[in-house]
Design an enzyme around this catalytic site. Structure first.
Site, PDB file in Angstrom:
ATOM      1  N   ASP A  79       0.826  -1.206   0.000  1.00 21.30           N
ATOM      2  CA  ASP A  79       0.000   0.000   0.000  1.00 21.30           C
ATOM      3  C   ASP A  79       0.858   1.253   0.000  1.00 21.30           C
ATOM      4  O   ASP A  79       2.054   1.219   0.312  1.00 21.30           O
ATOM      5  CB  ASP A  79      -0.944   0.009   1.204  1.00 21.30           C
ATOM      6  CG  ASP A  79      -0.212   0.009   2.540  1.00 21.30           C
ATOM      7  OD1 ASP A  79       0.741  -0.774   2.678  1.00 21.30           O
ATOM      8  OD2 ASP A  79      -0.592   0.783   3.438  1.00 21.30           O
ATOM      9  N   GLU A 147       0.034  -1.014   5.800  1.00 22.63           N
ATOM     10  CA  GLU A 147       1.139  -0.564   6.631  1.00 22.63           C
ATOM     11  C   GLU A 147       0.999   0.904   6.969  1.00 22.63           C
ATOM     12  O   GLU A 147       1.284   1.328   8.098  1.00 22.63           O
ATOM     13  CB  GLU A 147       2.472  -0.812   5.903  1.00 22.63           C
ATOM     14  CG  GLU A 147       3.716  -0.600   6.748  1.00 22.63           C
ATOM     15  CD  GLU A 147       4.241   0.841   6.718  1.00 22.63           C
ATOM     16  OE1 GLU A 147       5.144   1.139   7.524  1.00 22.63           O
ATOM     17  OE2 GLU A 147       3.749   1.649   5.902  1.00 22.63           O
TER      18      GLU A 147
END
Length: 478
Positions: A79, A147
């Site tokens: 991400d 994350e």
């Protein structure tokens, strides 16, 4: 696909970076990149595991003669932080990143974050997995999700499918420096939800623009202004002189990014006076700004007439919260000069009808200090009456003075660059702490190429550094 890097940077790592840049992959929207990774594994005949969150692990056997060596994990997250300039038209849910290659060898995006954090890791792992000529032990490549919004993917992955006790994380931004310790983190939300009163008076919209923003870990000690806190200061001074009713407060996009912009809409009976005083306050504040925030400006205007607004009392509670909530550097390390030990970042505020919600991201490398930050947050809740929600907490990563990976990194840097690599601790959060805890211990380092201004639309990635870091990882695997 029209490749931007192909002629000047023909290595596979750059091809993979361009391909993943075309896939929307903001935090929480990782299905597309997970589909891509699984298709890659199928094409290469590699075993993989995918969970419901879209974490993916891809496995590759050891090269000839190295079958008896312990496996090594390469790890990074899929991400990215989705930030864009106010005048940039871009839908992060649907649009790929538009890459711009500068003559200086730095790769940027067109008005948005680039996603080098952590697209570098994804591209590097794919390039290594696809190259059968490399010498390496068995590889376990872990691609985690979410994350950037609290390390959620790393926290929820089932590590029983992995065996590696050596972990090379690929999520830092300074070539030649390995990270061997990082801060833990904590997510908190504060909510004001109260019955409103009928609208009365004139509407004034105040917008703070032009701040630098940045990463709430690596940039928290650079003196960069937080637009939400700055708006709280301005509103607090205005309210002190003549109370007003808050209608809405909006700012920031990610709790782990220092917010660059903030907008407040208020109801007052003397709009001209409010605007004049707000401009004067911004003028006074501008003199205090660091060079990176020299672009601070105030935009004033009107907004659609609402039916309701917050009471004086509830407006005052919000302003009290903005005056009291811990923000910025809280403590510096006594054991390592220049290292931030504990900090807090008020990253987002949103107003929906009769509800205002604030999102806070705290960090500390010392668990008792994190406990005290939580205690302070609880006191803010008690004093202001805003309801606090404790969302999650991730462990820090302690320094290992006996690390073999640290020694390998230092030696490989000397062999490739002619100078030894540095090993440091950082205040930013990495997934290593969670992974080591879930794996029952091990040896880890985190490395990466030169990246600058991550989590902002000015993010850029040095491609020659990417090339060198890729060779470094390959050398370490040897």
């Amino acid at each position: 696909m029209n490749y931007v890097l192909k002629d000047r940077y023909p290595e596979e790592v750059f091809r993979y970076f361009e391909e993943i840049s075309a896939i929307p992959r903001g935090s929480g929207n990782e299905k597309g990149i997970a589909d891509y990774l699984c298709a890659f594994a199928n094409e290469k005949g590699l075993r993989f595991v995918r969970d419901d969150l879209h974490n993916v692990a891809i496995f590759k056997g050891a090269s000839a003669g190295r079958e008896n060596e312990p496996a090594v994990m390469l790890q990074g997250h899929t991400d990215m932080v989705c930030e864009k300039n106010g005048d940039t038209v871009h839908d992060f849910e649907k649009d790929g990143i538009k890459l711009i290659l500068g003559e200086d060898g730095w790769l940027r995006a067109d008005g948005t974050t680039l996603g080098g954090d952590d697209g570098f890791a994804v591209a590097t792992m794919l390039a290594i997995l696809s190259d059968d000529s490399l010498s390496h032990p068995a590889l376990e490549c872990l691609f985690t999700v979410q994350e950037e919004t609290g390390l959620g993917g790393a926290s929820e992955f089932d590590y029983s499918v992995l065996s590696a006790k050596k972990i090379i994380n690929l999520d830092t931004e300074d070539e030649g420096t390995a990270v061997a310790s990082c801060a833990g983190s904590m997510n908190l939300s504060f909510t004001l939800k109260e019955e409103q009163i009928p609208f009365a008076g004139s509407i004034v919209k105040l917008s703070l623009l032009g701040l630098a923003g940045g990463h709430s870990g690596t940039d928290i000690d650079k003196g960069r202004a937080n637009s939400i806190m700055l708006m709280g200061r301005i509103l607090g001074m205005l309210y002190r002189e003549e109370p007003f009713n808050l209608i809405s407060l909006t700012g920031g996009n990610k709790r782990n990014a220092i917010p660059r912009e903030c907008e407040a809409v208020i109801a007052t009976f003397d709009a001209d006076k409010v605007i004049e005083r707000a401009r004067a306050l911004v003028g006074e504040i501008r003199a205090e700004m660091s060079a990176s925030d020299a672009g601070l400006r105030l935009k004033t205007g009107k907004a659609p007439k609402p039916e309701t607004m917050f009471t004086y009392k509830d407006t005052s509670r919000v302003l009290s919260f903005l005056s009291l909530v811990p923000n910025g550097v809280i403590a510096m390390s006594n054991s390592k000069q220049g290292l931030v030990e504990t900090s807090s970042n008020l990253g987002v505020v949103r107003t929906e009808g009769d509800k205002i919600e604030f999102s806070v991201y705290a960090r500390s490398s010392v668990e008792p200090s994190m406990d005290y930050v939580l205690c302070r947050m609880e006191r803010v809740e008690k004093v202001t009456g805003l309801a606090m929600t404790f969302e999650d907490r991730a462990p820090g990563w302690a320094f290992n003075p006996s690390s073999e990976l640290q020694k390998q990194f230092v030696d490989c840097c000397k062999a490739l660059y002619g100078k030894e690599g540095k090993v440091e601790a950082i205040h930013a959060g990495l997934e290593c702490g969670i992974i080591l805890e879930k794996m029952g211990g091990g040896d880890a380092i985190a490395i990466g190429p030169d990246m600058r201004d991550i989590h902002t639309p000015d993010e850029r990635l040095n491609l020659d550094s990417v090339r060198r870091l890729y060779r470094l990882v390959v050398e370490m695997l040897k």
